[in-house]
Design an enzyme around this catalytic site. Structure first.
Site, PDB file in Angstrom:
ATOM      1  N   TYR A 142      27.752  41.520  25.575  1.00 52.43           N
ATOM      2  CA  TYR A 142      29.103  42.049  25.833  1.00 52.43           C
ATOM      3  C   TYR A 142      30.143  41.259  25.032  1.00 52.43           C
ATOM      4  CZ  TYR A 142      33.518  42.610  28.385  1.00 52.43           C
ATOM      5  OH  TYR A 142      34.833  42.794  28.713  1.00 52.43           O
ATOM      6  N   LYS A 146      32.444  42.464  21.497  1.00 49.44           N
ATOM      7  CA  LYS A 146      33.903  42.387  21.360  1.00 49.44           C
ATOM      8  C   LYS A 146      34.292  41.478  20.191  1.00 49.44           C
ATOM      9  CE  LYS A 146      35.227  44.749  25.101  1.00 49.44           C
ATOM     10  NZ  LYS A 146      36.261  45.753  25.188  1.00 49.44           N
TER      11      LYS A 146
HETATM   12  N1  LIG Z   1      38.379  44.117  34.125  1.00 44.00           N
HETATM   13  C1  LIG Z   1      38.367  42.891  33.570  1.00 44.00           C
HETATM   14  O1  LIG Z   1      38.459  41.850  34.248  1.00 44.00           O
HETATM   15  C2  LIG Z   1      38.290  42.752  32.073  1.00 44.00           C
HETATM   16  C3  LIG Z   1      38.276  41.458  31.528  1.00 44.00           C
HETATM   17  C4  LIG Z   1      38.194  41.320  30.142  1.00 44.00           C
HETATM   18  C5  LIG Z   1      38.175  42.440  29.330  1.00 44.00           C
HETATM   19  N2  LIG Z   1      38.182  43.674  29.874  1.00 44.00           N
HETATM   20  C6  LIG Z   1      38.148  44.843  28.981  1.00 44.00           C
HETATM   21  O2  LIG Z   1      39.209  45.724  29.353  1.00 44.00           O
HETATM   22  C7  LIG Z   1      38.835  47.078  29.112  1.00 44.00           C
HETATM   23  C8  LIG Z   1      39.039  47.885  30.367  1.00 44.00           C
HETATM   24  O3  LIG Z   1      38.249  47.331  31.419  1.00 44.00           O
HETATM   25  P1  LIG Z   1      38.257  48.015  32.863  1.00 44.00           P
HETATM   26  O4  LIG Z   1      37.901  46.950  33.844  1.00 44.00           O
HETATM   27  O5  LIG Z   1      39.498  48.783  33.032  1.00 44.00           O
HETATM   28  O6  LIG Z   1      37.020  48.998  32.716  1.00 44.00           O
HETATM   29  P2  LIG Z   1      36.815  50.477  33.308  1.00 44.00           P
HETATM   30  O7  LIG Z   1      35.353  50.740  33.290  1.00 44.00           O
HETATM   31  O8  LIG Z   1      37.545  50.617  34.600  1.00 44.00           O
HETATM   32  O9  LIG Z   1      37.542  51.395  32.240  1.00 44.00           O
HETATM   33  C9  LIG Z   1      36.941  51.780  31.029  1.00 44.00           C
HETATM   34  C10 LIG Z   1      37.317  53.237  30.762  1.00 44.00           C
HETATM   35  O10 LIG Z   1      36.787  53.627  29.493  1.00 44.00           O
HETATM   36  C11 LIG Z   1      36.125  54.892  29.616  1.00 44.00           C
HETATM   37  N3  LIG Z   1      35.064  54.925  28.601  1.00 44.00           N
HETATM   38  C12 LIG Z   1      33.993  54.102  28.525  1.00 44.00           C
HETATM   39  N4  LIG Z   1      33.242  54.433  27.452  1.00 44.00           N
HETATM   40  C13 LIG Z   1      33.866  55.459  26.819  1.00 44.00           C
HETATM   41  C14 LIG Z   1      33.583  56.241  25.656  1.00 44.00           C
HETATM   42  N5  LIG Z   1      32.508  55.996  24.889  1.00 44.00           N
HETATM   43  N6  LIG Z   1      34.446  57.213  25.300  1.00 44.00           N
HETATM   44  C15 LIG Z   1      35.550  57.463  26.059  1.00 44.00           C
HETATM   45  N7  LIG Z   1      35.869  56.766  27.173  1.00 44.00           N
HETATM   46  C16 LIG Z   1      35.029  55.794  27.556  1.00 44.00           C
HETATM   47  C17 LIG Z   1      35.629  54.926  31.043  1.00 44.00           C
HETATM   48  O11 LIG Z   1      35.396  56.227  31.540  1.00 44.00           O
HETATM   49  C18 LIG Z   1      36.751  54.195  31.789  1.00 44.00           C
HETATM   50  O12 LIG Z   1      37.739  55.099  32.215  1.00 44.00           O
HETATM   51  C19 LIG Z   1      37.410  47.026  28.597  1.00 44.00           C
HETATM   52  O13 LIG Z   1      37.449  47.079  27.197  1.00 44.00           O
HETATM   53  C20 LIG Z   1      36.901  45.685  29.067  1.00 44.00           C
HETATM   54  O14 LIG Z   1      35.882  45.194  28.214  1.00 44.00           O
HETATM   55  C21 LIG Z   1      38.237  43.863  31.232  1.00 44.00           C
HETATM   56  O1  LIG Z   2      30.257  39.173  44.548  1.00 42.49           O
HETATM   57  C1  LIG Z   2      30.674  38.252  43.817  1.00 42.49           C
HETATM   58  C2  LIG Z   2      31.302  38.515  42.589  1.00 42.49           C
HETATM   59  C3  LIG Z   2      31.729  37.438  41.818  1.00 42.49           C
HETATM   60  N1  LIG Z   2      31.563  36.166  42.261  1.00 42.49           N
HETATM   61  C4  LIG Z   2      32.049  35.048  41.423  1.00 42.49           C
HETATM   62  O2  LIG Z   2      33.424  35.249  41.199  1.00 42.49           O
HETATM   63  C5  LIG Z   2      33.806  34.851  39.885  1.00 42.49           C
HETATM   64  C6  LIG Z   2      34.447  36.035  39.180  1.00 42.49           C
HETATM   65  O3  LIG Z   2      33.458  37.039  38.966  1.00 42.49           O
HETATM   66  P1  LIG Z   2      33.810  38.535  38.489  1.00 42.49           P
HETATM   67  O4  LIG Z   2      34.946  39.047  39.296  1.00 42.49           O
HETATM   68  O5  LIG Z   2      32.532  39.300  38.497  1.00 42.49           O
HETATM   69  O6  LIG Z   2      34.354  38.335  37.012  1.00 42.49           O
HETATM   70  P2  LIG Z   2      33.690  37.604  35.746  1.00 42.49           P
HETATM   71  O7  LIG Z   2      32.218  37.557  35.832  1.00 42.49           O
HETATM   72  O8  LIG Z   2      34.406  36.279  35.599  1.00 42.49           O
HETATM   73  O9  LIG Z   2      34.064  38.588  34.543  1.00 42.49           O
HETATM   74  C7  LIG Z   2      35.345  39.226  34.385  1.00 42.49           C
HETATM   75  O10 LIG Z   2      36.180  38.419  33.608  1.00 42.49           O
HETATM   76  C8  LIG Z   2      35.685  38.159  32.300  1.00 42.49           C
HETATM   77  C9  LIG Z   2      36.703  37.301  31.580  1.00 42.49           C
HETATM   78  O11 LIG Z   2      36.897  36.072  32.234  1.00 42.49           O
HETATM   79  C10 LIG Z   2      35.482  39.455  31.546  1.00 42.49           C
HETATM   80  O12 LIG Z   2      34.874  39.171  30.321  1.00 42.49           O
HETATM   81  C11 LIG Z   2      34.596  40.417  32.323  1.00 42.49           C
HETATM   82  O13 LIG Z   2      34.579  41.675  31.663  1.00 42.49           O
HETATM   83  C12 LIG Z   2      35.162  40.579  33.706  1.00 42.49           C
HETATM   84  O14 LIG Z   2      34.271  41.381  34.481  1.00 42.49           O
HETATM   85  C13 LIG Z   2      32.518  34.378  39.200  1.00 42.49           C
HETATM   86  O15 LIG Z   2      32.453  33.000  39.308  1.00 42.49           O
HETATM   87  C14 LIG Z   2      31.407  35.003  40.050  1.00 42.49           C
HETATM   88  O16 LIG Z   2      30.237  34.239  40.083  1.00 42.49           O
HETATM   89  C15 LIG Z   2      30.973  35.896  43.477  1.00 42.49           C
HETATM   90  O17 LIG Z   2      30.826  34.739  43.875  1.00 42.49           O
HETATM   91  N2  LIG Z   2      30.536  36.953  44.226  1.00 42.49           N
END
Ligand SMILES: NC(=O)c1ccc[n+]([C@@H]2O[C@H](COP(=O)([O-])OP(=O)(O)OC[C@H]3O[C@@H](n4cnc5c(N)ncnc54)[C@H](O)[C@@H]3O)[C@@H](O)[C@H]2O)c1
Ligand SMILES: O=c1ccn([C@@H]2O[C@H](COP(=O)(O)OP(=O)(O)O[C@H]3O[C@H](CO)[C@@H](O)[C@H](O)[C@H]3O)[C@@H](O)[C@H]2O)c(=O)[nH]1
Length: 332
Positions: A142, A146
């Protein structure tokens, strides 16, 4: 007023970005295949196009039909564990599709591109807070997918004049304070919604993944940044692109442990978080905390919802009001 394309606008971060853009008076076109997103998460003021980013010709048609001021690319697969099992799928979805969108943007004359990147590009950092100078060394496909796109964008700037901002989000959390959107993943893997759903009785007790980390209370530390602050950063970086491409770490700059998050849920809800202590989750670094000094200095962006309690409160309110997430409204 400007016109923007948001890929992934039916997802968690994307729906909050769309709200923020609409609130600022902009026009928004969402492209999303609804693979993990929800049609009901797309705010009514946006134009919705259901398409997969692998459909290059559809993308060309979209860029030919609209003239966009910038593209915000959020659509991706983002489960670290899943990426370990399906590395090639993650490269295709997160690299090849991102390239498709960038090519279509260049062809369509849209030369501003904001990429949702991640703290996972750093792997296990040597020290925190993590600055932009830290070594990028992803420990899962992942993060690699990116990072590869960040690197491809650097070449696209010199060859095609495509200006990009790679925003390395740390842990997106919280929900729209006005209750218009929230977090609804299936399965939900993120800590704050899982802790809240367990407390509401909508999910089994929370598993605490590891209590033996070298951290103050033994649980892992993360930088939880409010999803509306993330959204605001997308707008804040656009003027900076006039000077060239940028990569910014994007977090609150404060670390909170799993136990601190549980304590915040207990303060906000007035209830105990049902939980069980368990082993570490594979691939979890002990601590990830952003230095967001660079984006603050260069764009003036500041988190407006920095307190953990406020982040948790907005998430709690949304989950309490939407026990079935977007499903309830989809069924309605
Ligand atoms: N949520 C986090 O903590 C977090 C942290 C770091 C980075 N990101 C990045 O932020 C972005 C959004 O994350 P999120 O948590 O909102 O995820 P999410 O899964 O809620 O949203 C992703 C959206 O993209 C759409 N999608 C996926 N593949 C597609 C494709 N091939 N074509 C068209 N649409 C598609 C999905 O249907 C969904 O609506 C992602 O790029 C993720 O890697 C998220
Ligand atoms: O049921 C759970 C879920 C999570 N955790 C812990 O909580 C922390 C946060 O976990 P989570 O909310 O799953 O987020 P991350 O694994 O830190 O990853 C998020 O944040 C990253 C950036 O920091 C992004 O790259 C990822 O896409 C996004 O999912 C971590 O230490 C986990 O081990 C628990 O203890 N129990």
């Amino acid at each position: 007023m400007a016109r923007y394309l948001v890929s992934g606008g039916a997802g968690y971060v994307g729906s909050h970005l769309v709200l923020t853009l609409l609130d600022a008076g902009h026009e928004v076109v969402v492209v999303d295949d609804l693979s993990t997103g929800h049609r009901n998460a797309v705010p009514p003021g946006a134009t919705f196009i259901q398409a997969n980013l692998s459909e290059r010709r559809r993308l060309d048609d979209i860029f030919a039909a609209w003239k966009f001021d910038a593209v915000f690319h959020l659509a991706a697969l983002s489960l670290v564990g899943e990426s370990m099992q399906q590395p090639l799928r993650y490269c295709r979805e997160n690299l090849a599709n991102s390239v498709n969108l960038a090519e279509a943007a260049v062809k369509g004359g849209c030369l501003k591109y904001v990429l949702s990147s991640t703290a996972a590009v750093f792997g296990v950092p040597k020290s925190v807070p993590i600055t932009e100078e830290a070594e990028t060394s992803p420990v899962n496909p992942y993060g690699l997918s990116k990072l590869m796109m960040e690197q491809a964008l650097a070449w696209a700037e010199s060859a095609h004049g495509l200006r990009s901002a790679s925003l390395r989000y740390f842990n997106a959390a919280g929900a729209d304070p006005l209750g218009r959107a929230g977090e609804d993943h299936d399965p939900e893997t993120h800590l704050i919604p899982r802790a809240i759903m367990a407390t509401l009785g909508h999910a089994p007790p929370l598993h605490v993944f590891g209590t033996d980390y070298d951290t103050p209370d033994g649980t892992a530390v993360r930088d939880y940044v409010h999803v509306m602050d993330l959204a605001a950063a997308h707008i804040a970086v656009l003027p900076r692109l006039e000077q060239g491409s940028v990569r910014y770490n994007l977090g609150n700059g404060a670390g909170h442990s799993v136990r601190e998050v549980m304590a915040a849920v207990e303060r906000v809800s007035g209830r105990k978080v049902p939980h069980e202590n368990g082993p570490r989750r594979a691939g979890d670094p002990p601590a990830l905390v952003a230095s967001s000094a660079l984006i603050r200095a260069e764009t003036g962006w500041r988190p407006q919802h920095a307190s953990l309690d406020e982040i948790v409160r907005t998430a709690w309110n949304w989950h309490a009001a939407h026990p079935q997430g977007y499903g309830a409204r989809e069924a309605a």
